[in-house]
Design a protein around this motif. Structure first.
Motif, PDB file in Angstrom:
ATOM      1  N   GLY A  80       0.825  -1.208   0.000  1.00 38.63           N
ATOM      2  CA  GLY A  80       0.000   0.000   0.000  1.00 38.63           C
ATOM      3  C   GLY A  80       0.860   1.259   0.000  1.00 38.63           C
ATOM      4  O   GLY A  80       1.936   1.299  -0.589  1.00 38.63           O
ATOM      5  N   ALA A  81       0.356   2.285   0.714  1.00 40.24           N
ATOM      6  CA  ALA A  81       1.044   3.580   0.741  1.00 40.24           C
ATOM      7  C   ALA A  81       1.129   4.097   2.170  1.00 40.24           C
ATOM      8  O   ALA A  81       0.325   3.722   3.026  1.00 40.24           O
ATOM      9  CB  ALA A  81       0.305   4.579  -0.137  1.00 40.24           C
ATOM     10  N   ILE A 117      16.020   9.271  13.060  1.00 39.76           N
ATOM     11  CA  ILE A 117      14.656   8.918  13.460  1.00 39.76           C
ATOM     12  C   ILE A 117      13.758   9.014  12.231  1.00 39.76           C
ATOM     13  O   ILE A 117      13.960   9.868  11.382  1.00 39.76           O
ATOM     14  CB  ILE A 117      14.151   9.830  14.599  1.00 39.76           C
ATOM     15  N   PHE A 118      12.783   8.097  12.150  1.00 40.62           N
ATOM     16  CA  PHE A 118      11.772   8.255  11.113  1.00 40.62           C
ATOM     17  C   PHE A 118      10.452   7.678  11.560  1.00 40.62           C
ATOM     18  O   PHE A 118      10.385   6.767  12.378  1.00 40.62           O
ATOM     19  CB  PHE A 118      12.269   7.733   9.761  1.00 40.62           C
ATOM     20  N   ASN A 119       9.400   8.317  11.054  1.00 41.76           N
ATOM     21  CA  ASN A 119       8.025   7.971  11.416  1.00 41.76           C
ATOM     22  C   ASN A 119       7.297   7.475  10.181  1.00 41.76           C
ATOM     23  O   ASN A 119       7.469   8.030   9.090  1.00 41.76           O
ATOM     24  CB  ASN A 119       7.281   9.196  11.965  1.00 41.76           C
ATOM     25  N   VAL A 120       6.456   6.472  10.381  1.00 43.40           N
ATOM     26  CA  VAL A 120       5.643   5.921   9.302  1.00 43.40           C
ATOM     27  C   VAL A 120       4.185   6.008   9.731  1.00 43.40           C
ATOM     28  O   VAL A 120       3.829   5.578  10.834  1.00 43.40           O
ATOM     29  CB  VAL A 120       6.010   4.445   9.017  1.00 43.40           C
ATOM     30  N   THR A 121       3.343   6.573   8.866  1.00 42.58           N
ATOM     31  CA  THR A 121       1.899   6.667   9.137  1.00 42.58           C
ATOM     32  C   THR A 121       1.156   6.065   7.950  1.00 42.58           C
ATOM     33  O   THR A 121       1.321   6.528   6.808  1.00 42.58           O
ATOM     34  CB  THR A 121       1.461   8.132   9.333  1.00 42.58           C
ATOM     35  N   LEU A 122       0.355   5.052   8.226  1.00 46.60           N
ATOM     36  CA  LEU A 122      -0.451   4.434   7.176  1.00 46.60           C
ATOM     37  C   LEU A 122      -1.632   5.333   6.825  1.00 46.60           C
ATOM     38  O   LEU A 122      -2.053   6.162   7.630  1.00 46.60           O
ATOM     39  CB  LEU A 122      -0.952   3.062   7.634  1.00 46.60           C
ATOM     40  N   GLY A 123      -2.196   5.117   5.653  1.00 47.14           N
ATOM     41  CA  GLY A 123      -3.341   5.904   5.208  1.00 47.14           C
ATOM     42  C   GLY A 123      -4.654   5.350   5.723  1.00 47.14           C
ATOM     43  O   GLY A 123      -4.701   4.443   6.559  1.00 47.14           O
ATOM     44  N   GLU A 124      -5.752   5.875   5.194  1.00 47.95           N
ATOM     45  CA  GLU A 124      -7.089   5.475   5.650  1.00 47.95           C
ATOM     46  C   GLU A 124      -7.438   4.046   5.245  1.00 47.95           C
ATOM     47  O   GLU A 124      -8.322   3.430   5.827  1.00 47.95           O
ATOM     48  CB  GLU A 124      -8.150   6.443   5.135  1.00 47.95           C
ATOM     49  N   LYS A 125      -6.722   3.508   4.263  1.00 44.11           N
ATOM     50  CA  LYS A 125      -6.963   2.120   3.866  1.00 44.11           C
ATOM     51  C   LYS A 125      -6.296   1.137   4.823  1.00 44.11           C
ATOM     52  O   LYS A 125      -6.535  -0.056   4.753  1.00 44.11           O
ATOM     53  CB  LYS A 125      -6.475   1.873   2.442  1.00 44.11           C
ATOM     54  N   LYS A 138      24.479  -1.852   9.916  1.00 44.83           N
ATOM     55  CA  LYS A 138      24.058  -2.783  10.960  1.00 44.83           C
ATOM     56  C   LYS A 138      22.637  -2.456  11.395  1.00 44.83           C
ATOM     57  O   LYS A 138      22.312  -1.312  11.708  1.00 44.83           O
ATOM     58  CB  LYS A 138      24.993  -2.698  12.172  1.00 44.83           C
ATOM     59  N   HIS A 139      21.800  -3.501  11.453  1.00 42.67           N
ATOM     60  CA  HIS A 139      20.411  -3.342  11.879  1.00 42.67           C
ATOM     61  C   HIS A 139      20.369  -2.805  13.318  1.00 42.67           C
ATOM     62  O   HIS A 139      21.045  -3.310  14.201  1.00 42.67           O
ATOM     63  CB  HIS A 139      19.681  -4.689  11.795  1.00 42.67           C
ATOM     64  N   VAL A 140      19.545  -1.783  13.538  1.00 40.18           N
ATOM     65  CA  VAL A 140      19.443  -1.168  14.865  1.00 40.18           C
ATOM     66  C   VAL A 140      18.058  -1.372  15.474  1.00 40.18           C
ATOM     67  O   VAL A 140      17.931  -1.723  16.635  1.00 40.18           O
ATOM     68  CB  VAL A 140      19.765   0.344  14.792  1.00 40.18           C
ATOM     69  N   GLN A 141      17.000  -1.146  14.666  1.00 40.35           N
ATOM     70  CA  GLN A 141      15.648  -1.249  15.225  1.00 40.35           C
ATOM     71  C   GLN A 141      14.651  -1.600  14.137  1.00 40.35           C
ATOM     72  O   GLN A 141      14.827  -1.262  12.969  1.00 40.35           O
ATOM     73  CB  GLN A 141      15.244   0.084  15.866  1.00 40.35           C
ATOM     74  N   ARG A 142      13.565  -2.271  14.594  1.00 44.39           N
ATOM     75  CA  ARG A 142      12.442  -2.579  13.716  1.00 44.39           C
ATOM     76  C   ARG A 142      11.161  -2.388  14.520  1.00 44.39           C
ATOM     77  O   ARG A 142      11.089  -2.758  15.689  1.00 44.39           O
ATOM     78  CB  ARG A 142      12.529  -4.016  13.213  1.00 44.39           C
ATOM     79  N   ALA A 143      10.154  -1.781  13.875  1.00 45.10           N
ATOM     80  CA  ALA A 143       8.850  -1.580  14.523  1.00 45.10           C
ATOM     81  C   ALA A 143       7.771  -1.719  13.462  1.00 45.10           C
ATOM     82  O   ALA A 143       8.029  -1.572  12.267  1.00 45.10           O
ATOM     83  CB  ALA A 143       8.786  -0.208  15.179  1.00 45.10           C
ATOM     84  N   THR A 144       6.534  -2.010  13.897  1.00 51.05           N
ATOM     85  CA  THR A 144       5.441  -2.276  12.959  1.00 51.05           C
ATOM     86  C   THR A 144       4.231  -1.413  13.261  1.00 51.05           C
ATOM     87  O   THR A 144       3.876  -1.209  14.426  1.00 51.05           O
ATOM     88  CB  THR A 144       5.042  -3.770  13.028  1.00 51.05           C
ATOM     89  N   ALA A 145       3.592  -0.922  12.191  1.00 53.75           N
ATOM     90  CA  ALA A 145       2.333  -0.178  12.291  1.00 53.75           C
ATOM     91  C   ALA A 145       1.247  -1.003  11.614  1.00 53.75           C
ATOM     92  O   ALA A 145       1.480  -1.619  10.575  1.00 53.75           O
ATOM     93  CB  ALA A 145       2.462   1.166  11.590  1.00 53.75           C
ATOM     94  N   THR A 146       0.034  -1.019  12.216  1.00 54.30           N
ATOM     95  CA  THR A 146      -1.079  -1.758  11.624  1.00 54.30           C
ATOM     96  C   THR A 146      -2.351  -0.929  11.720  1.00 54.30           C
ATOM     97  O   THR A 146      -2.473  -0.048  12.565  1.00 54.30           O
ATOM     98  CB  THR A 146      -1.314  -3.099  12.345  1.00 54.30           C
ATOM     99  N   GLY A 147      -3.288  -1.244  10.815  1.00 55.96           N
ATOM    100  CA  GLY A 147      -4.611  -0.635  10.873  1.00 55.96           C
ATOM    101  C   GLY A 147      -4.705   0.716  10.187  1.00 55.96           C
ATOM    102  O   GLY A 147      -3.743   1.256   9.648  1.00 55.96           O
ATOM    103  N   PHE A 149      -4.670   4.431   9.637  1.00 52.77           N
ATOM    104  CA  PHE A 149      -3.810   5.497  10.177  1.00 52.77           C
ATOM    105  C   PHE A 149      -2.846   4.980  11.254  1.00 52.77           C
ATOM    106  O   PHE A 149      -2.468   5.717  12.165  1.00 52.77           O
ATOM    107  CB  PHE A 149      -4.644   6.665  10.726  1.00 52.77           C
ATOM    108  N   GLY A 150      -2.441   3.721  11.142  1.00 51.03           N
ATOM    109  CA  GLY A 150      -1.474   3.164  12.086  1.00 51.03           C
ATOM    110  C   GLY A 150      -0.138   3.912  11.997  1.00 51.03           C
ATOM    111  O   GLY A 150       0.255   4.381  10.929  1.00 51.03           O
ATOM    112  N   ARG A 151       0.526   4.019  13.149  1.00 47.14           N
ATOM    113  CA  ARG A 151       1.789   4.769  13.199  1.00 47.14           C
ATOM    114  C   ARG A 151       2.863   3.952  13.896  1.00 47.14           C
ATOM    115  O   ARG A 151       2.571   3.176  14.806  1.00 47.14           O
ATOM    116  CB  ARG A 151       1.611   6.069  13.975  1.00 47.14           C
ATOM    117  N   THR A 152       4.101   4.193  13.473  1.00 45.75           N
ATOM    118  CA  THR A 152       5.254   3.609  14.155  1.00 45.75           C
ATOM    119  C   THR A 152       6.462   4.515  13.965  1.00 45.75           C
ATOM    120  O   THR A 152       6.501   5.336  13.044  1.00 45.75           O
ATOM    121  CB  THR A 152       5.556   2.182  13.652  1.00 45.75           C
TER     122      THR A 152
END
Length: 171
Positions: A80-81, A117-125, A138-147, A149-152
């Motif tokens: 998605g977007a 730092i970076f923020n991810v916000t899902l859309g209305e879908k 080197k991998h430092v962090q992983r996080a997940t957003a769902t739903g 307008f989900g945010r991480t």
């Protein structure tokens, strides 16, 4: 033979004739001294202005160029977007991309001492999106957003420029 003497009846308080100017050697010396002082002041002012123009240490571009940087990779996986904001090369300003198709990846050089730092916000879908952050590969962090307008957020701390100048393994 004409004479240049004043008539005997003239009072000393009267104004002198405008066509006659008498100067003494001391008057000429005073005029030259004033010109010399004015020229010296003018040269001093010019020197200060030239120094200020040539020695401009307050230029932010110069400060950024001298601050060491670290390569940081921001990545968002999913479908998605999403709207994404991240700290870019300037270190102080957030860069934003909106309604970007996933997956998305960006590598930037972040100044030491700044926090990537970076923020991810899902859309209305809605949907699911995972942010991952890597510093120097080197991998430092992983996080997940769902739903809808989900945010991480994914972030890390970078060492200060002074701390990174120490040799590796030194405490």
């Amino acid at each position: 033979m004409p004479t240049t003497e004043e008539p005997a009846g003239r009072d000393e308080s009267e104004a002198p004739d405008a066509t006659r100017v008498s100067r003494t050697p001391d008057d000429r010396r005073t005029d030259r001294g004033g010109i010399a002082v004015a020229a010296a002041l003018l040269l001093a002012c010019g020197a200060f202005v030239t120094y200020g123009v040539l020695n401009s240490d307050d230029d932010p571009a110069d400060k950024r160029a001298t601050t060491p940087t670290v390569e940081v990779t921001y990545e968002v996986l999913g479908e998605g977007a999403a709207d994404i904001s991240y700290r870019g090369a300037g270190g102080d300003k957030a860069n934003t991309v909106t309604n970007v198709g996933l997956p998305w990846r960006k590598t930037v050089s972040v100044p030491l001492g700044a926090s990537p730092i970076f923020n991810v916000t899902l859309g209305e879908k809605g949907g699911t999106a995972s942010c991952t952050l890597a510093v120097r590969g080197k991998h430092v962090q992983r996080a997940t957003a769902t739903g809808t307008f989900g945010r991480t957020t994914c972030s890390s701390e970078l060492p200060t420029p002074k701390a990174s100048a120490a040799p590796e393994g030194a405490q």
